[in-house]
Design a protein around this motif. Structure first.
Motif, PDB file in Angstrom:
ATOM      1  N   ILE A   1       0.443 -16.384  40.681  1.00  0.00           N
ATOM      2  CA  ILE A   1      -0.755 -15.981  39.921  1.00  0.00           C
ATOM      3  C   ILE A   1      -1.909 -15.578  40.839  1.00  0.00           C
ATOM      4  CG2 ILE A   1      -2.409 -16.642  38.136  1.00  0.00           C
ATOM      5  CD1 ILE A   1       0.529 -16.473  37.205  1.00  0.00           C
ATOM      6  N   ILE A   2      -2.187 -16.409  41.842  1.00  0.00           N
ATOM      7  CA  ILE A   2      -3.331 -16.152  42.726  1.00  0.00           C
ATOM      8  C   ILE A   2      -3.007 -15.123  43.814  1.00  0.00           C
ATOM      9  CG2 ILE A   2      -4.992 -17.178  44.335  1.00  0.00           C
ATOM     10  CD1 ILE A   2      -5.396 -18.052  41.455  1.00  0.00           C
ATOM     11  N   LEU A   3      -1.877 -15.331  44.512  1.00  0.00           N
ATOM     12  CA  LEU A   3      -1.557 -14.484  45.667  1.00  0.00           C
ATOM     13  C   LEU A   3      -0.633 -13.308  45.319  1.00  0.00           C
ATOM     14  CD1 LEU A   3      -1.070 -17.344  48.294  1.00  0.00           C
ATOM     15  CD2 LEU A   3      -3.074 -15.896  47.961  1.00  0.00           C
ATOM     16  N   HIS A   4      -0.167 -13.256  44.083  1.00  0.00           N
ATOM     17  CA  HIS A   4       0.657 -12.136  43.587  1.00  0.00           C
ATOM     18  C   HIS A   4       1.914 -11.906  44.436  1.00  0.00           C
ATOM     19  CE1 HIS A   4      -2.677 -11.215  40.924  1.00  0.00           C
ATOM     20  NE2 HIS A   4      -3.492 -11.154  41.959  1.00  0.00           N
ATOM     21  N   GLN A   5       2.598 -12.993  44.770  1.00  0.00           N
ATOM     22  CA  GLN A   5       3.849 -12.914  45.512  1.00  0.00           C
ATOM     23  C   GLN A   5       5.025 -13.066  44.537  1.00  0.00           C
ATOM     24  OE1 GLN A   5       3.942 -12.348  48.912  1.00  0.00           O
ATOM     25  NE2 GLN A   5       1.709 -12.139  48.722  1.00  0.00           N
ATOM     26  N   HIS A   6       6.013 -12.151  44.633  1.00  0.00           N
ATOM     27  CA  HIS A   6       7.109 -12.175  43.665  1.00  0.00           C
ATOM     28  C   HIS A   6       8.498 -12.044  44.308  1.00  0.00           C
ATOM     29  CE1 HIS A   6       3.509 -10.750  41.481  1.00  0.00           C
ATOM     30  NE2 HIS A   6       3.988 -11.472  40.494  1.00  0.00           N
ATOM     31  N   SER A   7       8.588 -12.215  45.601  1.00  0.00           N
ATOM     32  CA  SER A   7       9.867 -12.037  46.293  1.00  0.00           C
ATOM     33  C   SER A   7      10.824 -13.190  46.005  1.00  0.00           C
ATOM     34  CB  SER A   7       9.632 -11.935  47.798  1.00  0.00           C
ATOM     35  OG  SER A   7       9.141 -13.177  48.304  1.00  0.00           O
ATOM     36  N   ASP A   8      12.096 -12.992  46.374  1.00  0.00           N
ATOM     37  CA  ASP A   8      13.087 -14.062  46.217  1.00  0.00           C
ATOM     38  C   ASP A   8      12.723 -15.270  47.082  1.00  0.00           C
ATOM     39  OD1 ASP A   8      14.573 -12.736  44.354  1.00  0.00           O
ATOM     40  OD2 ASP A   8      16.143 -12.083  45.742  1.00  0.00           O
ATOM     41  N   ALA A   9      12.103 -15.009  48.245  1.00  0.00           N
ATOM     42  CA  ALA A   9      11.688 -16.121  49.107  1.00  0.00           C
ATOM     43  C   ALA A   9      10.667 -17.007  48.398  1.00  0.00           C
ATOM     44  CB  ALA A   9      11.095 -15.578  50.415  1.00  0.00           C
ATOM     45  N   ILE A  10       9.784 -16.394  47.636  1.00  0.00           N
ATOM     46  CA  ILE A  10       8.791 -17.152  46.874  1.00  0.00           C
ATOM     47  C   ILE A  10       9.475 -17.939  45.755  1.00  0.00           C
ATOM     48  CG2 ILE A  10       6.811 -16.956  45.314  1.00  0.00           C
ATOM     49  CD1 ILE A  10       6.136 -16.573  48.267  1.00  0.00           C
ATOM     50  N   LYS A  11      10.448 -17.313  45.103  1.00  0.00           N
ATOM     51  CA  LYS A  11      11.186 -18.006  44.038  1.00  0.00           C
ATOM     52  C   LYS A  11      11.924 -19.226  44.593  1.00  0.00           C
ATOM     53  CE  LYS A  11      11.854 -13.834  41.241  1.00  0.00           C
ATOM     54  NZ  LYS A  11      12.840 -12.887  40.659  1.00  0.00           N
ATOM     55  N   VAL A  12      12.545 -19.048  45.765  1.00  0.00           N
ATOM     56  CA  VAL A  12      13.243 -20.168  46.401  1.00  0.00           C
ATOM     57  C   VAL A  12      12.247 -21.274  46.747  1.00  0.00           C
ATOM     58  CG1 VAL A  12      14.489 -20.890  48.483  1.00  0.00           C
ATOM     59  CG2 VAL A  12      15.144 -18.784  47.301  1.00  0.00           C
ATOM     60  N   SER A  13      11.082 -20.888  47.259  1.00  0.00           N
ATOM     61  CA  SER A  13      10.063 -21.869  47.625  1.00  0.00           C
ATOM     62  C   SER A  13       9.608 -22.677  46.411  1.00  0.00           C
ATOM     63  CB  SER A  13       8.855 -21.154  48.254  1.00  0.00           C
ATOM     64  OG  SER A  13       9.226 -20.457  49.416  1.00  0.00           O
ATOM     65  N   ILE A  14       9.403 -22.005  45.293  1.00  0.00           N
ATOM     66  CA  ILE A  14       8.963 -22.692  44.074  1.00  0.00           C
ATOM     67  C   ILE A  14      10.058 -23.623  43.559  1.00  0.00           C
ATOM     68  CG2 ILE A  14       8.304 -22.358  41.653  1.00  0.00           C
ATOM     69  CD1 ILE A  14       7.031 -19.682  42.546  1.00  0.00           C
ATOM     70  N   LEU A  15      11.311 -23.149  43.585  1.00  0.00           N
ATOM     71  CA  LEU A  15      12.417 -23.982  43.108  1.00  0.00           C
ATOM     72  C   LEU A  15      12.606 -25.208  44.006  1.00  0.00           C
ATOM     73  CD1 LEU A  15      14.280 -23.727  40.664  1.00  0.00           C
ATOM     74  CD2 LEU A  15      16.035 -22.791  42.180  1.00  0.00           C
TER      75      LEU A  15
END
Length: 303
Positions: free
Chosen positions: A240-254
């Motif tokens: 939401i804030i940094l507008h990051q949508h890569s798979d690396a970000i998804k892995v980090s969130i999971l």
């Protein structure tokens, strides 16, 4: 899949051993000692010298640091507001602030995101969760278990804590790009591999299912923070804030949504920070996390 099976096998085995009279009552303390003072230092000496630092990798590395630091402020505030004991507050900070980003996280990430996902998962775990445990985790365990200590006393206890000493040695090795010979690395890797089975056995030996336990409310709060609030915070910051949508970000969130870290809970237990609650955080947190992880995975599919 094998990791998931082993988790429940060792937990169940430890739980069964509770009813065998020949097993000494302090067995879990011995196992905790081995995990903290032998296996954990071995892992530091094996993994940390191999980490390749890069500013572009701060997103996955930051997951564990953000989650733990917010956990400190969140539970310290609640503890003071609600009159909790320092040991209860320290227990929740450590157990809810650290995630099982390796033994539980690696097979899940590999199954969902493949080899590329594993590269990110390793960053979340090694310079993230593992380093937080070896630094801030030890600091919190020392401060909240001993009451009012001077800055010198706290620094002395941390400085002479074996996992912290080996962590510092491993960091120096990383800086000077030095690593041990292959056979020494294999030795440390073998010793370090005992962390999860020994820790799970210890948890199983202490796990109690008490309907009237005073810990149920605190367990619920700790798991709410770890399984729901932590990934929500990381999602809000990164997407939401940094507008990051890569798979690396998804892995980090999971990875931020993983169940409580086994070694972190063992550290809390070793320092006398509500050992019963610490074991419950693992024993109940792991199976419940399979449900919440599915929820977060479906959310991530929408971005």
């Amino acid at each position: 899949m094998n990791n998931f099976i082993l988790i429940f096998v060792f937990l169940f085995f430890g739980f069964i051993l509770q009813n065998i009279k020949q097993i000494p009552k302090n067995t879990h303390k011995i196992l905790n000692w081995i995990v903290i003072y032998i296996c954990l230092p071995a892992l530091a000496l094996y993994h940390i010298p191999k980490i390749k630092w890069d500013n572009q990798l701060l997103y996955p590395i930051g997951v564990a640091w953000i989650g733990f630091i917010i956990s400190c402020f969140f539970f310290d505030y609640l503890g003071k507001r609600l009159g909790w004991s320092r040991k209860l507050t320290g227990c929740l900070i450590i157990c809810a602030g650290l995630g099982n980003t390796s033994f539980l996280g690696f097979p899940i990430i590999e199954a969902l995101y493949g080899e590329e996902g594993m590269k990110t998962a390793l960053l979340v775990d090694q310079p993230g969760s593992f380093v937080v445990l070896s630094t801030l985790g030890i600091l919190v365990a020392t401060v909240y278990s001993k009451g009012n200590l001077s800055g010198f006393q706290i620094a002395k206890k941390i400085a002479f804590f074996p996992p912290f000493i080996t962590f510092c040695v491993a960091c120096l090795m990383n800086v000077f790009q030095f690593d041990f010979s292959n056979w020494v690395q294999l030795f440390f890797k073998t010793i370090g591999s005992g962390v999860t089975p020994l820790a799970l056995l210890s948890v199983g030996l202490q796990l109690k299912f008490e309907k009237r336990s005073m810990h149920w409310g605190f367990l619920s709060l700790g798991l709410l923070y770890k399984l729901i609030l932590t990934p929500a915070i990381i999602f809000f910051l990164y997407v939401i804030i940094l507008h990051q949508h890569s798979d690396a970000i998804k892995v980090s969130i999971l990875e931020s949504a993983m169940a409580p870290m086994i070694t972190g809970c063992i550290l809390a237990s070793t320092y006398g920070l509500k050992p019963r609650l610490s074991t419950m955080m693992i024993g109940f947190g792991i199976p419940i996390s399979f449900i919440t992880l599915l929820f977060w995975y479906l959310i991530l599919q929408l971005i």
